[in-house]
Write a protein that holds these residues in place. Structure first.
Motif, mmCIF file in Angstrom:
data_model
loop_
_atom_site.group_PDB
_atom_site.id
_atom_site.type_symbol
_atom_site.label_atom_id
_atom_site.label_comp_id
_atom_site.label_asym_id
_atom_site.label_seq_id
_atom_site.Cartn_x
_atom_site.Cartn_y
_atom_site.Cartn_z
ATOM 1 N N ALA A 1 28.065 -2.693 -12.356
ATOM 2 C CA ALA A 1 28.633 -3.815 -11.869
ATOM 3 C C ALA A 1 28.387 -3.920 -10.294
ATOM 4 N N LEU A 2 28.475 -2.866 -9.789
ATOM 5 C CA LEU A 2 28.258 -2.606 -8.286
ATOM 6 C C LEU A 2 26.671 -3.105 -7.711
ATOM 7 N N ALA A 3 25.870 -2.865 -8.807
ATOM 8 C CA ALA A 3 24.590 -2.956 -8.542
ATOM 9 C C ALA A 3 24.157 -4.577 -8.439
ATOM 10 N N LEU A 4 25.201 -5.572 -8.880
ATOM 11 C CA LEU A 4 24.819 -6.909 -8.962
ATOM 12 C C LEU A 4 24.847 -7.557 -7.536
ATOM 13 N N PRO A 5 23.937 -8.590 -7.331
ATOM 14 C CA PRO A 5 23.837 -9.145 -5.788
ATOM 15 C C PRO A 5 24.893 -9.753 -5.318
ATOM 16 N N LEU A 6 25.081 -9.815 -4.002
ATOM 17 C CA LEU A 6 26.100 -10.799 -3.245
ATOM 18 C C LEU A 6 27.213 -10.017 -3.385
ATOM 19 N N THR A 7 27.373 -8.454 -3.192
ATOM 20 C CA THR A 7 28.610 -7.871 -2.711
ATOM 21 C C THR A 7 28.253 -7.569 -1.363
ATOM 22 N N SER B 1 26.481 -14.288 8.960
ATOM 23 C CA SER B 1 25.908 -13.034 9.292
ATOM 24 C C SER B 1 25.856 -12.251 8.025
ATOM 25 N N ASP B 2 26.638 -11.873 7.481
ATOM 26 C CA ASP B 2 26.758 -10.811 6.328
ATOM 27 C C ASP B 2 25.754 -11.573 5.203
ATOM 28 N N LEU B 3 25.781 -12.864 5.117
ATOM 29 C CA LEU B 3 24.978 -13.432 3.847
ATOM 30 C C LEU B 3 23.422 -13.447 4.240
ATOM 31 N N ILE B 4 23.064 -13.589 5.522
ATOM 32 C CA ILE B 4 21.611 -13.239 6.187
ATOM 33 C C ILE B 4 21.293 -11.899 5.875
ATOM 34 N N ALA B 5 22.227 -10.989 6.229
ATOM 35 C CA ALA B 5 21.919 -9.603 6.336
ATOM 36 C C ALA B 5 21.520 -9.165 4.626
ATOM 37 N N ALA B 6 22.445 -9.818 3.822
ATOM 38 C CA ALA B 6 22.159 -9.476 2.346
ATOM 39 C C ALA B 6 20.979 -9.877 1.877
ATOM 40 N N ARG B 7 20.257 -11.299 2.652
ATOM 41 C CA ARG B 7 19.099 -11.598 1.767
ATOM 42 C C ARG B 7 18.030 -11.132 2.637
ATOM 43 N N GLY B 8 18.328 -10.243 3.649
ATOM 44 C CA GLY B 8 17.222 -9.109 4.139
ATOM 45 C C GLY B 8 16.477 -9.887 5.343
ATOM 46 N N GLY B 9 17.241 -11.031 5.821
ATOM 47 C CA GLY B 9 16.615 -11.490 7.126
ATOM 48 C C GLY B 9 17.384 -11.353 8.383
ATOM 49 N N ASN C 1 43.279 -28.003 -0.245
ATOM 50 C CA ASN C 1 42.727 -27.597 0.599
ATOM 51 C C ASN C 1 41.968 -26.183 0.289
ATOM 52 N N ALA C 2 42.757 -25.297 -0.441
ATOM 53 C CA ALA C 2 42.574 -24.183 -0.909
ATOM 54 C C ALA C 2 41.342 -24.119 -1.661
ATOM 55 N N VAL C 3 41.208 -25.213 -2.784
ATOM 56 C CA VAL C 3 40.020 -25.138 -3.607
ATOM 57 C C VAL C 3 38.886 -25.322 -2.666
ATOM 58 N N ALA C 4 38.783 -26.572 -1.705
ATOM 59 C CA ALA C 4 37.873 -26.677 -0.949
ATOM 60 C C ALA C 4 37.383 -25.308 -0.205
ATOM 61 N N ARG C 5 38.311 -24.622 0.506
ATOM 62 C CA ARG C 5 37.764 -23.424 1.144
ATOM 63 C C ARG C 5 37.051 -22.395 0.149
ATOM 64 N N LEU C 6 37.897 -22.224 -0.829
ATOM 65 C CA LEU C 6 37.142 -21.294 -1.760
ATOM 66 C C LEU C 6 35.828 -21.566 -2.296
ATOM 67 N N THR C 7 35.598 -22.898 -2.646
ATOM 68 C CA THR C 7 34.445 -23.238 -3.097
ATOM 69 C C THR C 7 33.314 -23.419 -2.303
ATOM 70 N N ALA C 8 33.664 -23.673 -0.621
ATOM 71 C CA ALA C 8 32.734 -23.792 0.181
ATOM 72 C C ALA C 8 32.021 -22.226 0.324
ATOM 73 N N TRP C 9 32.940 -21.461 0.190
ATOM 74 C CA TRP C 9 32.400 -19.741 0.352
ATOM 75 C C TRP C 9 31.771 -19.413 -0.984
ATOM 76 N N LYS C 10 32.462 -19.826 -2.129
ATOM 77 C CA LYS C 10 31.827 -18.845 -3.130
ATOM 78 C C LYS C 10 30.410 -19.637 -3.697
ATOM 79 N N LEU C 11 30.575 -20.989 -3.605
ATOM 80 C CA LEU C 11 29.351 -21.674 -3.957
ATOM 81 C C LEU C 11 28.197 -21.545 -2.875
ATOM 82 N N GLY C 12 28.548 -21.309 -1.629
ATOM 83 C CA GLY C 12 27.715 -20.989 -0.494
ATOM 84 C C GLY C 12 26.835 -19.759 -0.867
ATOM 85 N N LEU C 13 27.400 -18.773 -1.455
ATOM 86 C CA LEU C 13 27.028 -17.593 -1.646
ATOM 87 C C LEU C 13 25.630 -17.690 -2.649
#
Length: 461
Positions: free
Chosen positions: A16-22, A242-250, A386-398
């Motif tokens: 489980a830990l080896a899956l991407p986007l942690t 910044s976290d997402l860019i780092a995770a993508r290796g760039g 608004n919480a639905v909007a904030r959550l989806t903006a983050w999780k779908l953005g990943l």
């Protein structure tokens, strides 16, 4: 990678830990001892309980020419409970009829009026060919109804009259009632006590005391918050990018590399934070390949809860899903309460593509968000939308999904789309878009356009 620290305490969840986007995060590095358990306190200190009572015939109703018999229970005193539901033997059977319940409030002796229980719940389930569905443990069930602290109950279940085309006047005439499903039982769920307060002990910070199951559930979020944390802290948009860019290796702002469209990570209350008993669920986690869409639901559990009770509501629904309905875990990936608090749902990691049991036919490559409440005739609070909007903006953005866009999901079978159909859906859809159902309630469904727009703005689109 901090997620692999779990191996040092003997937690076997490397797959489980080896899956991407942690994603590693400044929030995790800056976390304080407030996220830890007091020494000597276990996450499994709030077990809860379930009373399962068989329904009995209440008397024949032949007014429509039928032979069916109402079932239920007359007023009786029971052990304390806070949530009710009805289950039956065959998950493929539908309860065509009505379920009404009244309860006695603990400590007062006052009985409520009759309250309806939503009977159509089979569309919230694992996909037909999923091992969870084929486990032999799954039962038919109504939606759960939150009634608050109670110690008495009365229930009646009435079959709906089937109808046929009459030969006179060309009208539709009542025929025999639909037979009620076999094995009807009333489930009374006690959520257990609230989790112990979180904070440092008087002697200073201590290591959290966790069972192996709780440690495994927490370890899959170890790059987002410390092991045993009750809350995954919010990040700014810049930190999240910044976290997402780092995770993508760039490198950040590298030439030719566009910045990702991702919303700031919202604050998320973990399963430990709302007191999930990790011994209830199946030990292994299940995953899809990606997250292409979010399905919004309502829990249909009623609106008569305070936000301070949301953890109790979640523990009750979790127990009802697993112990009563026979599911492997809590059905939804996330939950949102009326005050806009966001909760981790099914175990496996909030940033990962965890396979849920929320939208029959479309659980793969999607996530399910349940807004706690019923929104057929009541409007959802703005904070929840608004919480639905904030959550989806983050999780779908990943996963690179545009909240205003469309996507394709392959149907695993349901009552709207046959198995194998490639279906075009909104990236943020209501449950009714994938299955013929009233969920998420017309009042919440009408707010999804606003949620899509807000989610896209949070992503910077």
């Amino acid at each position: 990678m901090r997620g692999f620290l779990a191996s040092s305490i003997g937690v076997t969840c490397a797959a489980a830990l080896a899956l991407p986007l942690t994603l590693p995060s400044p929030g995790a590095r800056a976390a304080t001892p407030a996220a830890e358990s007091p020494v000597g306190r276990s996450a499994e200190s709030v077990p809860g309980s379930t009373q399962s009572l068989p329904l009995t015939p209440l008397g024949s109703d032949r007014s429509a020419g039928g032979e069916a018999t109402d079932q239920g229970l007359l007023q009786r005193e029971v052990r304390p409970f806070s949530l009710v539901g009805v289950i039956w033997d065959d998950p493929d059977d539908e309860l065509h009829g009505s379920v009404q319940v009244r309860t006695r409030a603990s400590g007062t002796g006052n009985w409520s009026g009759w309250q309806p229980v939503e009977t159509h719940n089979h569309e919230h389930a694992a996909d037909p060919d999923d091992p969870e569905r084929a486990s032999g443990k799954v039962r038919g069930s109504t939606a759960p109804l939150w009634v608050g602290d109670s110690d008495g109950v009365e229930i009646r279940v009435r079959g709906e009259a089937a109808r046929h085309r009459g030969e006179h006047r060309g009208g539709t005439q009542p025929s025999a009632e639909h037979a009620l499903p076999a094995g009807l039982r009333l489930e009374l769920v006690d959520p257990g006590a609230e989790p112990p307060p979180q904070g440092p002990s008087p002697e200073g910070p201590r290591s959290p005391v966790l069972t192996a199951e709780t440690a495994a559930s927490s370890a899959v979020n170890a790059d987002l918050a410390p092991l045993g944390a009750s809350v995954i802290p919010a990040l700014s948009k810049k930190e999240t990018e910044s976290d997402l860019i780092a995770a993508r290796g760039g490198p950040e702002d590298a030439a030719g590399k566009a910045r990702p469209y991702v919303g700031p990570r919202p604050r998320i209350i973990t399963r430990k934070g709302w007191g999930a008993n990790e011994k209830l669920r199946e030990r292994q986690f299940g995953y899809s390949k990606t997250v292409k869409a979010a399905f919004v639901h309502h829990s249909a559990s009623g609106n008569n809860y305070r936000c301070s009770q949301a953890g109790s509501v979640l523990r009750s629904i979790y127990r009802y899903h697993v112990k009563s309905s026979g599911w492997r875990d809590f059905g939804y990936n996330f939950a949102v309460d009326k005050c806009g608090n966001i909760y981790e749902g099914r175990a496996g990691g909030v940033a990962k593509p965890v396979l849920g049991a929320h939208t029959l036919g479309f659980n793969s490559n999607s996530m399910g968000i349940a807004v706690l409440g019923s929104f057929g005739s009541s409007s959802p609070p703005a904070a929840a939308v608004n919480a639905v909007a904030r959550l989806t903006a983050w999780k779908l953005g990943l996963y690179g999904a545009n909240p205003r866009g469309k996507t394709y999901l392959k149907s695993a079978g349901g009552n709207l789309y046959k198995k194998g159909s490639n279906v075009r859906l909104n990236v943020i859809s209501g449950h009714r878009d994938g299955f013929a159902t009233e969920c998420p309630g017309i009042r919440l469904y009408k707010k999804l356009g606003s949620a899509r727009s807000a989610s896209a703005r949070y992503q910077g689109r």
